[in-house]
Design a protein around this motif. Sequence first.
Motif, PDB file in Angstrom:
ATOM      1  N   MET A 284       0.855  -1.183   0.000  1.00  0.00           N
ATOM      2  CA  MET A 284       0.000   0.000   0.000  1.00  0.00           C
ATOM      3  C   MET A 284       0.891   1.234   0.000  1.00  0.00           C
ATOM      4  O   MET A 284       1.878   1.302   0.746  1.00  0.00           O
ATOM      5  CB  MET A 284      -0.905   0.020   1.233  1.00  0.00           C
ATOM      6  N   VAL A 285       0.561   2.222  -0.848  1.00  0.00           N
ATOM      7  CA  VAL A 285       1.311   3.469  -0.900  1.00  0.00           C
ATOM      8  C   VAL A 285       0.421   4.597  -0.396  1.00  0.00           C
ATOM      9  O   VAL A 285      -0.807   4.522  -0.466  1.00  0.00           O
ATOM     10  CB  VAL A 285       1.801   3.780  -2.329  1.00  0.00           C
ATOM     11  N   SER A 286       1.038   5.646   0.112  1.00  0.00           N
ATOM     12  CA  SER A 286       0.300   6.786   0.652  1.00  0.00           C
ATOM     13  C   SER A 286       0.570   8.019  -0.189  1.00  0.00           C
ATOM     14  O   SER A 286       1.724   8.316  -0.520  1.00  0.00           O
ATOM     15  CB  SER A 286       0.709   7.045   2.104  1.00  0.00           C
ATOM     16  N   THR A 287      -0.511   8.750  -0.534  1.00  0.00           N
ATOM     17  CA  THR A 287      -0.349   9.966  -1.335  1.00  0.00           C
ATOM     18  C   THR A 287       0.135  11.140  -0.497  1.00  0.00           C
ATOM     19  O   THR A 287       0.626  12.123  -1.048  1.00  0.00           O
ATOM     20  CB  THR A 287      -1.693  10.345  -1.991  1.00  0.00           C
ATOM     21  N   CYS A 288       0.003  11.040   0.823  1.00  0.00           N
ATOM     22  CA  CYS A 288       0.409  12.181   1.654  1.00  0.00           C
ATOM     23  C   CYS A 288       1.928  12.348   1.668  1.00  0.00           C
ATOM     24  O   CYS A 288       2.442  13.459   1.629  1.00  0.00           O
ATOM     25  CB  CYS A 288      -0.142  12.039   3.070  1.00  0.00           C
ATOM     26  N   CYS A 289       2.663  11.241   1.734  1.00  0.00           N
ATOM     27  CA  CYS A 289       4.130  11.329   1.724  1.00  0.00           C
ATOM     28  C   CYS A 289       4.734  10.629   0.515  1.00  0.00           C
ATOM     29  O   CYS A 289       5.958  10.514   0.402  1.00  0.00           O
ATOM     30  CB  CYS A 289       4.708  10.743   3.011  1.00  0.00           C
ATOM     31  N   GLN A 290       3.865  10.152  -0.387  1.00  0.00           N
ATOM     32  CA  GLN A 290       4.305   9.513  -1.625  1.00  0.00           C
ATOM     33  C   GLN A 290       5.321   8.408  -1.347  1.00  0.00           C
ATOM     34  O   GLN A 290       6.400   8.351  -1.936  1.00  0.00           O
ATOM     35  CB  GLN A 290       4.878  10.559  -2.589  1.00  0.00           C
ATOM     36  N   SER A 291       4.934   7.524  -0.434  1.00  0.00           N
ATOM     37  CA  SER A 291       5.859   6.472  -0.004  1.00  0.00           C
ATOM     38  C   SER A 291       5.148   5.134   0.071  1.00  0.00           C
ATOM     39  O   SER A 291       3.924   5.059   0.222  1.00  0.00           O
ATOM     40  CB  SER A 291       6.444   6.808   1.376  1.00  0.00           C
ATOM     41  N   LEU A 292       5.965   4.085  -0.016  1.00  0.00           N
ATOM     42  CA  LEU A 292       5.468   2.743   0.231  1.00  0.00           C
ATOM     43  C   LEU A 292       5.354   2.566   1.741  1.00  0.00           C
ATOM     44  O   LEU A 292       6.341   2.707   2.465  1.00  0.00           O
ATOM     45  CB  LEU A 292       6.439   1.713  -0.363  1.00  0.00           C
ATOM     46  N   ILE A 293       4.146   2.264   2.220  1.00  0.00           N
ATOM     47  CA  ILE A 293       3.924   2.209   3.661  1.00  0.00           C
ATOM     48  C   ILE A 293       4.099   0.803   4.201  1.00  0.00           C
ATOM     49  O   ILE A 293       4.850   0.571   5.148  1.00  0.00           O
ATOM     50  CB  ILE A 293       2.520   2.727   4.015  1.00  0.00           C
ATOM     51  N   GLY A 294       3.412  -0.162   3.600  1.00  0.00           N
ATOM     52  CA  GLY A 294       3.540  -1.512   4.128  1.00  0.00           C
ATOM     53  C   GLY A 294       2.472  -2.438   3.603  1.00  0.00           C
ATOM     54  O   GLY A 294       1.879  -2.205   2.543  1.00  0.00           O
ATOM     55  N   CYS A 295       2.225  -3.508   4.363  1.00  0.00           N
ATOM     56  CA  CYS A 295       1.272  -4.537   3.957  1.00  0.00           C
ATOM     57  C   CYS A 295      -0.158  -4.003   4.009  1.00  0.00           C
ATOM     58  O   CYS A 295      -0.496  -3.135   4.820  1.00  0.00           O
ATOM     59  CB  CYS A 295       1.382  -5.752   4.876  1.00  0.00           C
ATOM     60  N   ARG A 296      -0.977  -4.570   3.171  1.00  0.00           N
ATOM     61  CA  ARG A 296      -2.383  -4.171   3.163  1.00  0.00           C
ATOM     62  C   ARG A 296      -3.061  -4.489   4.494  1.00  0.00           C
ATOM     63  O   ARG A 296      -3.770  -3.657   5.068  1.00  0.00           O
ATOM     64  CB  ARG A 296      -3.108  -4.889   2.023  1.00  0.00           C
ATOM     65  N   SER A 297      -2.820  -5.689   5.013  1.00  0.00           N
ATOM     66  CA  SER A 297      -3.454  -6.080   6.279  1.00  0.00           C
ATOM     67  C   SER A 297      -2.958  -5.214   7.433  1.00  0.00           C
ATOM     68  O   SER A 297      -3.722  -4.854   8.335  1.00  0.00           O
ATOM     69  CB  SER A 297      -3.182  -7.554   6.572  1.00  0.00           C
ATOM     70  N   CYS A 298      -1.676  -4.836   7.387  1.00  0.00           N
ATOM     71  CA  CYS A 298      -1.122  -4.009   8.461  1.00  0.00           C
ATOM     72  C   CYS A 298      -1.731  -2.606   8.441  1.00  0.00           C
ATOM     73  O   CYS A 298      -2.070  -2.045   9.492  1.00  0.00           O
ATOM     74  CB  CYS A 298       0.397  -3.921   8.335  1.00  0.00           C
ATOM     75  N   THR A 299      -1.864  -2.030   7.238  1.00  0.00           N
ATOM     76  CA  THR A 299      -2.421  -0.676   7.147  1.00  0.00           C
ATOM     77  C   THR A 299      -3.898  -0.657   7.533  1.00  0.00           C
ATOM     78  O   THR A 299      -4.374   0.304   8.150  1.00  0.00           O
ATOM     79  CB  THR A 299      -2.249  -0.118   5.728  1.00  0.00           C
ATOM     80  N   GLU A 300      -4.621  -1.721   7.172  1.00  0.00           N
ATOM     81  CA  GLU A 300      -6.034  -1.781   7.564  1.00  0.00           C
ATOM     82  C   GLU A 300      -6.173  -1.864   9.075  1.00  0.00           C
ATOM     83  O   GLU A 300      -7.059  -1.240   9.672  1.00  0.00           O
ATOM     84  CB  GLU A 300      -6.704  -2.984   6.892  1.00  0.00           C
ATOM     85  N   GLU A 301      -5.303  -2.631   9.716  1.00  0.00           N
ATOM     86  CA  GLU A 301      -5.336  -2.730  11.176  1.00  0.00           C
ATOM     87  C   GLU A 301      -4.935  -1.401  11.814  1.00  0.00           C
ATOM     88  O   GLU A 301      -5.496  -0.987  12.837  1.00  0.00           O
ATOM     89  CB  GLU A 301      -4.394  -3.853  11.625  1.00  0.00           C
ATOM     90  N   TRP A 302      -3.966  -0.726  11.195  1.00  0.00           N
ATOM     91  CA  TRP A 302      -3.513   0.572  11.704  1.00  0.00           C
ATOM     92  C   TRP A 302      -4.659   1.592  11.694  1.00  0.00           C
ATOM     93  O   TRP A 302      -4.823   2.374  12.636  1.00  0.00           O
ATOM     94  CB  TRP A 302      -2.344   1.056  10.847  1.00  0.00           C
ATOM     95  N   GLN A 303      -5.463   1.579  10.627  1.00  0.00           N
ATOM     96  CA  GLN A 303      -6.550   2.551  10.490  1.00  0.00           C
ATOM     97  C   GLN A 303      -7.631   2.379  11.554  1.00  0.00           C
ATOM     98  O   GLN A 303      -8.374   3.314  11.839  1.00  0.00           O
ATOM     99  CB  GLN A 303      -7.193   2.429   9.100  1.00  0.00           C
ATOM    100  N   LYS A 304      -7.700   1.206  12.137  1.00  0.00           N
ATOM    101  CA  LYS A 304      -8.700   0.987  13.181  1.00  0.00           C
ATOM    102  C   LYS A 304      -8.366   1.769  14.448  1.00  0.00           C
ATOM    103  O   LYS A 304      -9.257   2.060  15.254  1.00  0.00           O
ATOM    104  CB  LYS A 304      -8.798  -0.504  13.514  1.00  0.00           C
ATOM    105  N   ASN A 305      -7.091   2.097  14.635  1.00  0.00           N
ATOM    106  CA  ASN A 305      -6.661   2.761  15.865  1.00  0.00           C
ATOM    107  C   ASN A 305      -6.132   4.174  15.656  1.00  0.00           C
ATOM    108  O   ASN A 305      -5.936   4.905  16.624  1.00  0.00           O
ATOM    109  CB  ASN A 305      -5.568   1.924  16.551  1.00  0.00           C
ATOM    110  N   SER A 306      -5.872   4.559  14.406  1.00  0.00           N
ATOM    111  CA  SER A 306      -5.273   5.875  14.179  1.00  0.00           C
ATOM    112  C   SER A 306      -5.684   6.414  12.818  1.00  0.00           C
ATOM    113  O   SER A 306      -5.895   5.651  11.868  1.00  0.00           O
ATOM    114  CB  SER A 306      -3.744   5.782  14.257  1.00  0.00           C
ATOM    115  N   ILE A 307      -5.808   7.748  12.741  1.00  0.00           N
ATOM    116  CA  ILE A 307      -6.112   8.406  11.463  1.00  0.00           C
ATOM    117  C   ILE A 307      -4.857   9.018  10.849  1.00  0.00           C
ATOM    118  O   ILE A 307      -4.912   9.633   9.789  1.00  0.00           O
ATOM    119  CB  ILE A 307      -7.180   9.504  11.646  1.00  0.00           C
TER     120      ILE A 307
END
Length: 340
Positions: A284-307
């Motif tokens: 998964m990549v992020s448009t805010c910092c134009q970077s590769l962030i990590g695994c899809r499952s990890c980012t989905e879990e991250w979004q449950k606790n942080s914006i």
Amino acid sequence: MESFVLFRGSKRLTLKEDDMTAEKISRIFQVQGPSLFITDDNNVALFPEASGHFNSSALVGRGHYEVHGENIYMGESATAAPATAPQVRFAFHRPPSAAAGSATAHGHTRAAKTFQRNIFIAEVVDGKLETRKTLTVRFSEFEASVTGMTNKVSSDFDEEYSLVLTDGQGNRLVDSEGTRGSTFWKQNSRKIFAVKEEDLLQLQVSKRRRLSRREDGGLIDVLDKIEEVVLAAQGLQDVSSTMKDLMDMVSSNIRRVFLSEAQAAAVKQAFTCIICQGPVVEPMVSTCCQSLIGCRSCTEEWQKNSIFCPKCRADDFGHNMQRLTGISDALSVFKDLLWE
């Protein structure tokens, strides 16, 4: 046998059903027979039948009835009026509108029932209806329609121009089954406005413009999002180039690639999930910092606790994420090379 209470002025007495005749009542209350009639508590007039009797089915037992009619002039004859006062036969004089709205049954007459409601005289200000005056309109059942109410408002309004009735949203009322009858019009909770026809056209143009701007705004948001994705992809140009080289290696059946420790560390860091610190799976990549962030499952879990983005800490992380597809084989090579 039923009895009824009759009164006229201060005189009051009770009569049996058999005594409810025009002859007896006129003698008792000194009223001329041809002009005699009585009214009940609802002010409904009751007249004697041709036989001289009052219809008992139209009377209520122990009911109170007021006697009306021309007085008998007392003189030489108890039944004749003096020469100076010629006798005039009693008759009701009703305007045509009242006659049309009344009904006669069992010898009594009922007036047409009327209703009233408020109509808001409005004008268009900044694309909205603004009330300028409140008009209270009285109407009958046969006037309860769009045409009838428009005519009532126009006749009660001084200024000369064409009026149109609308609902609270500025939608023109049309004559239909739903807008005919007092059931629709007597509900004051349903606001009804009267506006000039040219003002209504202006309001409709304004509404169309607002809708057009809203639709254009949505398109602009979509274009902005596309631009962000393009920028993010441009920021990953080096990564894409490396992936292409690795895909070429796979196609050439190259099983082992020898890298220096520095090269291996740089590549491993580039394709390590920021969250789980393992090899990226479904990146998964992020448009805010134009970077590769990590695994899809990890980012989905991250979004449950942080914006917030786990890398640059920008907010609205969920809307900035984009999935990077088509590199599964390349990532499999990375895993074999760097995470053995």
